[in-house]
Design a protein around this motif. Structure first.
Motif, PDB file in Angstrom:
ATOM      1  N   ILE A 129       0.842  -1.205   0.000  1.00 53.40           N
ATOM      2  CA  ILE A 129       0.000   0.000   0.000  1.00 53.40           C
ATOM      3  C   ILE A 129       0.875   1.253   0.000  1.00 53.40           C
ATOM      4  N   ALA A 130       1.898   1.259   0.845  1.00 52.58           N
ATOM      5  CA  ALA A 130       2.796   2.420   0.904  1.00 52.58           C
ATOM      6  C   ALA A 130       3.491   2.632  -0.439  1.00 52.58           C
ATOM      7  N   GLU A 131       3.918   1.556  -1.077  1.00 52.38           N
ATOM      8  CA  GLU A 131       4.551   1.671  -2.390  1.00 52.38           C
ATOM      9  C   GLU A 131       3.577   2.242  -3.416  1.00 52.38           C
ATOM     10  N   GLY A 132       2.330   1.792  -3.358  1.00 54.57           N
ATOM     11  CA  GLY A 132       1.324   2.303  -4.286  1.00 54.57           C
ATOM     12  C   GLY A 132       1.078   3.785  -4.106  1.00 54.57           C
ATOM     13  N   GLU A 133       1.038   4.228  -2.860  1.00 54.05           N
ATOM     14  CA  GLU A 133       0.818   5.646  -2.586  1.00 54.05           C
ATOM     15  C   GLU A 133       1.986   6.494  -3.091  1.00 54.05           C
ATOM     16  N   VAL A 134       3.201   5.989  -2.890  1.00 52.68           N
ATOM     17  CA  VAL A 134       4.373   6.734  -3.372  1.00 52.68           C
ATOM     18  C   VAL A 134       4.390   6.768  -4.903  1.00 52.68           C
ATOM     19  N   LEU A 135       4.046   5.640  -5.529  1.00 52.27           N
ATOM     20  CA  LEU A 135       3.990   5.605  -6.991  1.00 52.27           C
ATOM     21  C   LEU A 135       2.971   6.608  -7.506  1.00 52.27           C
ATOM     22  N   GLN A 136       1.803   6.662  -6.864  1.00 52.58           N
ATOM     23  CA  GLN A 136       0.793   7.630  -7.275  1.00 52.58           C
ATOM     24  C   GLN A 136       1.305   9.055  -7.112  1.00 52.58           C
ATOM     25  N   LEU A 145       0.119   9.281 -18.267  1.00 50.02           N
ATOM     26  CA  LEU A 145       0.015   8.023 -17.530  1.00 50.02           C
ATOM     27  C   LEU A 145      -0.765   7.009 -18.367  1.00 50.02           C
ATOM     28  N   THR A 146      -0.286   5.772 -18.416  1.00 50.64           N
ATOM     29  CA  THR A 146      -1.005   4.736 -19.159  1.00 50.64           C
ATOM     30  C   THR A 146      -2.038   4.067 -18.256  1.00 50.64           C
ATOM     31  N   ILE A 147      -3.007   3.441 -18.875  1.00 56.87           N
ATOM     32  CA  ILE A 147      -4.021   2.722 -18.090  1.00 56.87           C
ATOM     33  C   ILE A 147      -3.382   1.588 -17.302  1.00 56.87           C
ATOM     34  N   ASP A 148      -2.364   0.936 -17.881  1.00 57.75           N
ATOM     35  CA  ASP A 148      -1.689  -0.155 -17.166  1.00 57.75           C
ATOM     36  C   ASP A 148      -1.021   0.342 -15.888  1.00 57.75           C
ATOM     37  N   VAL A 149      -0.370   1.497 -15.951  1.00 54.63           N
ATOM     38  CA  VAL A 149       0.274   2.042 -14.750  1.00 54.63           C
ATOM     39  C   VAL A 149      -0.776   2.490 -13.749  1.00 54.63           C
ATOM     40  N   TYR A 150      -1.851   3.086 -14.246  1.00 54.17           N
ATOM     41  CA  TYR A 150      -2.951   3.478 -13.354  1.00 54.17           C
ATOM     42  C   TYR A 150      -3.494   2.260 -12.610  1.00 54.17           C
ATOM     43  N   LEU A 151      -3.704   1.149 -13.315  1.00 55.11           N
ATOM     44  CA  LEU A 151      -4.213  -0.065 -12.673  1.00 55.11           C
ATOM     45  C   LEU A 151      -3.203  -0.616 -11.680  1.00 55.11           C
ATOM     46  N   GLU A 152      -1.917  -0.483 -12.003  1.00 54.18           N
ATOM     47  CA  GLU A 152      -0.869  -0.903 -11.062  1.00 54.18           C
ATOM     48  C   GLU A 152      -0.959  -0.090  -9.766  1.00 54.18           C
ATOM     49  N   ILE A 153      -1.219   1.196  -9.892  1.00 56.01           N
ATOM     50  CA  ILE A 153      -1.330   2.064  -8.720  1.00 56.01           C
ATOM     51  C   ILE A 153      -2.511   1.657  -7.850  1.00 56.01           C
ATOM     52  N   ILE A 154      -3.685   1.500  -8.448  1.00 53.36           N
ATOM     53  CA  ILE A 154      -4.861   1.200  -7.621  1.00 53.36           C
ATOM     54  C   ILE A 154      -4.845  -0.253  -7.137  1.00 53.36           C
ATOM     55  N   ALA A 156      -2.215  -1.632  -6.022  1.00 55.64           N
ATOM     56  CA  ALA A 156      -1.374  -1.575  -4.829  1.00 55.64           C
ATOM     57  C   ALA A 156      -2.038  -0.792  -3.709  1.00 55.64           C
ATOM     58  N   LYS A 157      -2.533   0.403  -4.002  1.00 57.21           N
ATOM     59  CA  LYS A 157      -2.973   1.281  -2.919  1.00 57.21           C
ATOM     60  C   LYS A 157      -4.378   0.964  -2.406  1.00 57.21           C
ATOM     61  N   THR A 158      -5.189   0.289  -3.201  1.00 57.01           N
ATOM     62  CA  THR A 158      -6.553  -0.025  -2.769  1.00 57.01           C
ATOM     63  C   THR A 158      -6.836  -1.522  -2.774  1.00 57.01           C
ATOM     64  N   ALA A 159      -6.633  -2.170  -3.917  1.00 59.53           N
ATOM     65  CA  ALA A 159      -7.041  -3.569  -4.042  1.00 59.53           C
ATOM     66  C   ALA A 159      -6.213  -4.502  -3.165  1.00 59.53           C
ATOM     67  N   GLU A 160      -4.965  -4.140  -2.868  1.00 55.44           N
ATOM     68  CA  GLU A 160      -4.111  -5.018  -2.079  1.00 55.44           C
ATOM     69  C   GLU A 160      -4.698  -5.285  -0.693  1.00 55.44           C
ATOM     70  N   LEU A 161      -5.267  -4.270  -0.052  1.00 50.98           N
ATOM     71  CA  LEU A 161      -5.819  -4.496   1.282  1.00 50.98           C
ATOM     72  C   LEU A 161      -7.090  -5.344   1.212  1.00 50.98           C
ATOM     73  N   PHE A 162      -7.896  -5.163   0.173  1.00 52.74           N
ATOM     74  CA  PHE A 162      -9.046  -6.050  -0.030  1.00 52.74           C
ATOM     75  C   PHE A 162      -8.567  -7.490  -0.193  1.00 52.74           C
ATOM     76  N   ALA A 163      -7.552  -7.679  -1.040  1.00 54.88           N
ATOM     77  CA  ALA A 163      -7.023  -9.018  -1.297  1.00 54.88           C
ATOM     78  C   ALA A 163      -6.456  -9.642  -0.023  1.00 54.88           C
ATOM     79  N   ALA A 164      -5.657  -8.868   0.700  1.00 54.66           N
ATOM     80  CA  ALA A 164      -5.035  -9.372   1.922  1.00 54.66           C
ATOM     81  C   ALA A 164      -6.067  -9.645   3.007  1.00 54.66           C
ATOM     82  N   SER A 165      -7.110  -8.826   3.073  1.00 55.23           N
ATOM     83  CA  SER A 165      -8.162  -9.031   4.073  1.00 55.23           C
ATOM     84  C   SER A 165      -8.816 -10.391   3.892  1.00 55.23           C
TER      85      SER A 165
END
Length: 311
Positions: A129-136, A145-154, A156-165
């Motif tokens: 999550i921290a890496e995603g926030e810094v990348l953003q 910004l490409t759509i692929d990089v945008y998806l990489e950002i979200i 990390a910063k959002t979907a990762e906690l859903f996945a980990a939960s």
């Protein structure tokens, strides 16, 4: 969830008065508790025999709340969950430090839950999550910004906690690796759908529904999928508008309204909703190997809810 809320309240306590006051200001404003609910549901779907998942669920809410406190300072946000942002009441230093306190509480709860595997999952998520926030942050205002990089950002910063939960709930219940991975996939796709709807709502909702000021992403020059789709579909005559308002952030009255009109006329908002629906459908497919029942149905309903949040 009542048990999770009780744990949250208990572990918000501190002899330093500003800590429970500031934490309660944000945590009490959350009605959904989606990520903790995901942890509990994944554990129950995996035949959890005890309530250790409740401690993990409370830890997840603390991690999420800590990231929100930090994000609001970074973004200079004025509203969060329909309330004045904490940093505007108690100041940025207190908000950041209370966020650190909540991270510490989260790890205490994870240790107390007694699952090293779940602890590893949520610890890794905190780093991602921290890496995603810094990348953003490093790609802010980047209209290239490409759509692929945008998806990489979200992712990390959002979907990762859903996945980990979801994954942490499953492994705490002793789920097989394949089932834990399926629930992780469910959580990741759910998180992507949820964030895409949030991005669309920033241009189509109201502050009361959204819980923050409408148009914040545009004012901050934050590049999200609706913006990327609108820019890609806009004619050459509109390129100067995007350069001025997003790249250089030179905005005047009426710019937000014009941006929203372009997003509607180009189909950018509809396209974002379609992407969100595809991820929600994919999340439900990830549950295919689980037997039908109340908990599976609850998770399928949650995927539908994620994309039904419209004004």
């Amino acid at each position: 969830m009542a048990g999770v809320d009780a744990l949250i309240r208990h572990h918000m306590r501190s002899e330093v008065p500003v800590i429970p006051a500031l934490a309660d200001h944000l945590i009490a404003g959350s009605a959904k508790r989606l990520r903790p609910l995901l942890t509990v549901a994944a554990a129950r779907l995996s035949d959890a025999s005890d309530d250790s998942c409740l401690k993990l669920a409370a830890a997840v809410e603390f991690i999420h709340t800590a990231t929100l406190l930090h994000d609001d300072v970074v973004d200079s946000s004025e509203l969060r969950r329909g309330r004045v942002a904490a940093h505007l009441i108690w100041g940025a230093p207190s908000s950041v430090l209370v966020g650190d306190f909540l991270f510490a509480r989260a790890f205490e709860l994870m240790v107390d839950a007694g699952s090293m595997a779940a602890l590893e999952i949520l610890a890794r998520a905190s780093r991602v999550i921290a890496e995603g926030e810094v990348l953003q942050l490093t790609r802010a205002h980047d209209i290239h910004l490409t759509i692929d990089v945008y998806l990489e950002i979200i992712r990390a910063k959002t979907a990762e906690l859903f996945a980990a939960s979801a994954e942490a709930g499953a492994v705490s219940a002793g789920a097989e690796a394949s089932r834990a991975q399926a629930l992780r996939q469910y959580g990741q796709d759910l998180g992507l759908a949820f964030q895409l709807i949030d991005d669309a709502l920033d241009y189509s909702s109201d502050s009361q529904t959204l819980g923050k000021n409408t148009g914040d992403d545009f004012r901050e020059g934050k590049v999200t999928l609706p913006l990327l789709l609108a820019m890609a579909a806009s004619g050459p005559s509109e390129q100067g508008f995007w350069d001025r308002t997003v790249d250089r952030r030179e905005q005047v009255d009426g710019d937000l309204e014009h941006a929203v009109a372009l997003m509607r006329s180009t189909g950018a908002l509809a396209g974002t909703l379609a992407h969100a629906r595809a991820y929600a459908d994919s999340a439900k497919v990830a549950l295919a190997d689980f037997a039908p029942g109340g908990w599976r149905q609850a998770l399928e309903d949650l995927a539908d809810f994620a994309v039904a949040r419209r004004s």
